[in-house]
Write a protein that holds these residues in place. Structure first.
Motif, PDB file in Angstrom:
ATOM      1  N   LEU A 179      -3.639   1.936   3.089  1.00  0.00           N
ATOM      2  CA  LEU A 179      -3.188   0.609   3.504  1.00  0.00           C
ATOM      3  C   LEU A 179      -2.100   0.717   4.569  1.00  0.00           C
ATOM      4  N   GLY A 180      -1.199   1.672   4.404  1.00  0.00           N
ATOM      5  CA  GLY A 180      -0.157   1.880   5.409  1.00  0.00           C
ATOM      6  C   GLY A 180      -0.748   2.279   6.759  1.00  0.00           C
ATOM      7  N   LYS A 181      -1.738   3.167   6.742  1.00  0.00           N
ATOM      8  CA  LYS A 181      -2.401   3.559   7.991  1.00  0.00           C
ATOM      9  C   LYS A 181      -3.109   2.370   8.626  1.00  0.00           C
ATOM     10  N   ALA A 182      -3.789   1.571   7.801  1.00  0.00           N
ATOM     11  CA  ALA A 182      -4.496   0.400   8.323  1.00  0.00           C
ATOM     12  C   ALA A 182      -3.504  -0.606   8.912  1.00  0.00           C
ATOM     13  N   ASP A 183      -2.377  -0.826   8.234  1.00  0.00           N
ATOM     14  CA  ASP A 183      -1.360  -1.754   8.749  1.00  0.00           C
ATOM     15  C   ASP A 183      -0.788  -1.265  10.075  1.00  0.00           C
TER      16      ASP A 183
ATOM     17  N   ALA B 252      -3.645  10.567 -19.340  1.00  0.00           N
ATOM     18  CA  ALA B 252      -4.589  11.078 -18.341  1.00  0.00           C
ATOM     19  C   ALA B 252      -5.115   9.924 -17.483  1.00  0.00           C
ATOM     20  N   PHE B 253      -5.446   8.804 -18.132  1.00  0.00           N
ATOM     21  CA  PHE B 253      -5.929   7.632 -17.403  1.00  0.00           C
ATOM     22  C   PHE B 253      -4.850   7.116 -16.440  1.00  0.00           C
ATOM     23  N   LEU B 254      -3.592   7.056 -16.919  1.00  0.00           N
ATOM     24  CA  LEU B 254      -2.491   6.571 -16.075  1.00  0.00           C
ATOM     25  C   LEU B 254      -2.264   7.497 -14.887  1.00  0.00           C
ATOM     26  N   GLN B 255      -2.363   8.804 -15.109  1.00  0.00           N
ATOM     27  CA  GLN B 255      -2.191   9.745 -13.988  1.00  0.00           C
ATOM     28  C   GLN B 255      -3.299   9.550 -12.958  1.00  0.00           C
ATOM     29  N   ASP B 256      -4.531   9.381 -13.438  1.00  0.00           N
ATOM     30  CA  ASP B 256      -5.654   9.165 -12.534  1.00  0.00           C
ATOM     31  C   ASP B 256      -5.463   7.869 -11.730  1.00  0.00           C
ATOM     32  N   ARG B 257      -5.081   6.810 -12.400  1.00  0.00           N
ATOM     33  CA  ARG B 257      -4.870   5.528 -11.722  1.00  0.00           C
ATOM     34  C   ARG B 257      -3.687   5.599 -10.748  1.00  0.00           C
ATOM     35  N   HIS B 258      -2.654   6.332 -11.154  1.00  0.00           N
ATOM     36  CA  HIS B 258      -1.480   6.482 -10.285  1.00  0.00           C
ATOM     37  C   HIS B 258      -1.866   7.218  -9.001  1.00  0.00           C
ATOM     38  N   ASN B 259      -2.624   8.292  -9.120  1.00  0.00           N
ATOM     39  CA  ASN B 259      -3.064   9.035  -7.931  1.00  0.00           C
ATOM     40  C   ASN B 259      -3.957   8.169  -7.040  1.00  0.00           C
ATOM     41  N   ALA B 260      -4.859   7.419  -7.648  1.00  0.00           N
ATOM     42  CA  ALA B 260      -5.705   6.510  -6.867  1.00  0.00           C
ATOM     43  C   ALA B 260      -4.844   5.453  -6.177  1.00  0.00           C
ATOM     44  N   HIS B 261      -3.835   4.956  -6.879  1.00  0.00           N
ATOM     45  CA  HIS B 261      -2.908   3.957  -6.332  1.00  0.00           C
ATOM     46  C   HIS B 261      -2.190   4.520  -5.104  1.00  0.00           C
ATOM     47  N   LEU B 262      -1.691   5.752  -5.217  1.00  0.00           N
ATOM     48  CA  LEU B 262      -0.994   6.372  -4.085  1.00  0.00           C
ATOM     49  C   LEU B 262      -1.914   6.540  -2.877  1.00  0.00           C
ATOM     50  N   GLY B 263      -3.146   6.955  -3.130  1.00  0.00           N
ATOM     51  CA  GLY B 263      -4.106   7.116  -2.030  1.00  0.00           C
ATOM     52  C   GLY B 263      -4.403   5.801  -1.330  1.00  0.00           C
ATOM     53  N   LEU B 264      -4.595   4.758  -2.123  1.00  0.00           N
ATOM     54  CA  LEU B 264      -4.866   3.443  -1.534  1.00  0.00           C
ATOM     55  C   LEU B 264      -3.661   2.909  -0.765  1.00  0.00           C
ATOM     56  N   MET B 265      -2.463   3.144  -1.289  1.00  0.00           N
ATOM     57  CA  MET B 265      -1.251   2.699  -0.582  1.00  0.00           C
ATOM     58  C   MET B 265      -1.126   3.429   0.765  1.00  0.00           C
ATOM     59  N   TYR B 266      -1.439   4.713   0.769  1.00  0.00           N
ATOM     60  CA  TYR B 266      -1.395   5.488   2.010  1.00  0.00           C
ATOM     61  C   TYR B 266      -2.390   4.920   3.022  1.00  0.00           C
TER      62      TYR B 266
END
Length: 149
Positions: A62-66, A46-60
């Motif tokens: 970051l891509g918009k900011a770049d 559950a923790f890994l899924q939560d962190r993975h989803n947060a990771h995907l959101g931050l990557m998205y």
């Protein structure tokens, strides 16, 4: 806020996003090690899924900011180059001689001396139309048959 200030703000935002992504990577790595040594699988997954989803959101984000950073950098570069381009265009226009004559003067003179005869043109067009309107005779279509025997 001008473009340079916004660009600096976006660089800081991208840096903060990058740091947050690195922290999530460390959290994921630590959780997988904990799972490997016998941690609670349900809680860890559950923790890994939560962190993975947060990771995907931050990557998205970051891509918009770049993408926005690239756009702003291009705009700033164009603003800086614009005076140089205007100066070069002005110098080029000053160096270009003004054409004292029209390049079609010879054609205008020729037309004035020898105007086209409308009757001749009409007759030529009528001849072309008559050729196009020619009704084909049956022997026109059977030419290929005589060559095959």
């Amino acid at each position: 806020m001008d473009r340079k200030d916004e660009l600096e703000r976006l660089h800081q935002h991208a840096l903060a996003l990058g740091q947050s992504i690195d922290e999530i990577d460390h959290d994921i790595e630590r959780a997988t090690r904990e799972l490997a040594i016998g941690g609670d699988p349900g809680r860890t997954i559950a923790f890994l899924q939560d962190r993975h989803n947060a990771h995907l959101g931050l990557m998205y984000n970051l891509g918009k900011a770049d993408a926005r950073i690239e756009d702003l950098e291009r705009q700033v570069r164009e603003e800086q180059e614009q005076p140089q381009e205007q100066l070069a265009a002005k110098e080029w226009n000053e160096d270009m001689p003004i054409a004292p004559e029209d390049h079609l003067d010879w054609f205008k003179q020729s037309l004035a001396e020898h105007p086209p005869q409308v009757d001749d043109l009409e007759r030529a067009e009528q001849g072309k139309l008559q050729e196009m309107e020619h009704e084909p005779a049956p022997e026109d279509h059977l030419d290929w048959l005589s060559g095959r025997r």
